[in-house]
Design a protein around this motif. Structure first.
Motif, short mmCIF file in Angstrom:
data_model
loop_
_atom_site.label_atom_id
_atom_site.label_comp_id
_atom_site.label_asym_id
_atom_site.label_seq_id
_atom_site.Cartn_x
_atom_site.Cartn_y
_atom_site.Cartn_z
N ARG A 43 -47.23 -3.54 -36.12
CA ARG A 43 -47.30 -4.92 -35.64
C ARG A 43 -46.80 -5.87 -36.71
O ARG A 43 -46.62 -5.51 -37.87
N THR A 65 -47.10 -16.97 -24.01
CA THR A 65 -45.81 -16.83 -23.35
C THR A 65 -44.67 -17.23 -24.27
O THR A 65 -43.62 -16.58 -24.29
N GLY A 68 -44.29 -14.47 -26.87
CA GLY A 68 -43.72 -13.29 -26.24
C GLY A 68 -42.22 -13.40 -26.07
O GLY A 68 -41.48 -12.43 -26.25
N VAL A 73 -41.72 -9.51 -26.79
CA VAL A 73 -42.86 -8.66 -26.51
C VAL A 73 -42.95 -8.48 -25.01
O VAL A 73 -42.97 -9.46 -24.27
N HIS A 74 -43.01 -7.26 -24.54
CA HIS A 74 -43.05 -6.99 -23.11
C HIS A 74 -44.47 -6.98 -22.57
O HIS A 74 -44.70 -7.31 -21.42
N ASP A 75 -45.44 -6.58 -23.38
CA ASP A 75 -46.82 -6.51 -22.95
C ASP A 75 -47.56 -7.75 -23.44
O ASP A 75 -47.69 -7.99 -24.64
N ALA A 76 -48.04 -8.57 -22.51
CA ALA A 76 -48.73 -9.81 -22.87
C ALA A 76 -50.07 -9.55 -23.54
O ALA A 76 -50.60 -10.42 -24.24
N GLN A 77 -50.65 -8.37 -23.37
CA GLN A 77 -51.93 -8.05 -23.99
C GLN A 77 -51.78 -7.78 -25.49
O GLN A 77 -52.79 -7.75 -26.20
N CYS A 78 -50.59 -7.57 -25.97
CA CYS A 78 -50.37 -7.27 -27.38
C CYS A 78 -50.38 -8.53 -28.25
O CYS A 78 -50.47 -8.45 -29.46
#
Length: 79
Positions: A43, A65, A68, A73-78
């Motif tokens: 990360r 957003t 991202g 970044v494709h995964d918003a939870q990351c």
């Protein structure tokens, strides 16, 4: 916008960017500092400076957003 330019008046920032939900989302600027990569955890770590004149605060969803899209970044939870 065309009327403002015809009369020699500088258009406001919101007129140039548009209006609606996207304009409210684009009224803040994100600066990163103290950037470092952590290869063991896979990360990136950094400190955010958020400049938001004319707004009381910026929601975490809007920050997520924007970050991202900045760092792909494709995964918003990351975030």
């Amino acid at each position: 916008l065309a009327q403002a330019l015809a009369h020699g008046i500088a258009p406001s920032r919101k007129l140039r960017e548009g209006c609606g939900a996207n304009a409210a989302m684009s009224d803040f600027t994100i600066r990163t500092r103290k950037f470092k990569q952590n290869p063991l955890l896979g990360r990136k770590q950094f400190v955010l400076d958020i400049i938001h004149p004319g707004m009381a605060n910026v929601s975490k969803k809007d920050l997520g957003t924007r970050l991202g899209s900045m760092y792909k970044v494709h995964d918003a939870q990351c975030i």
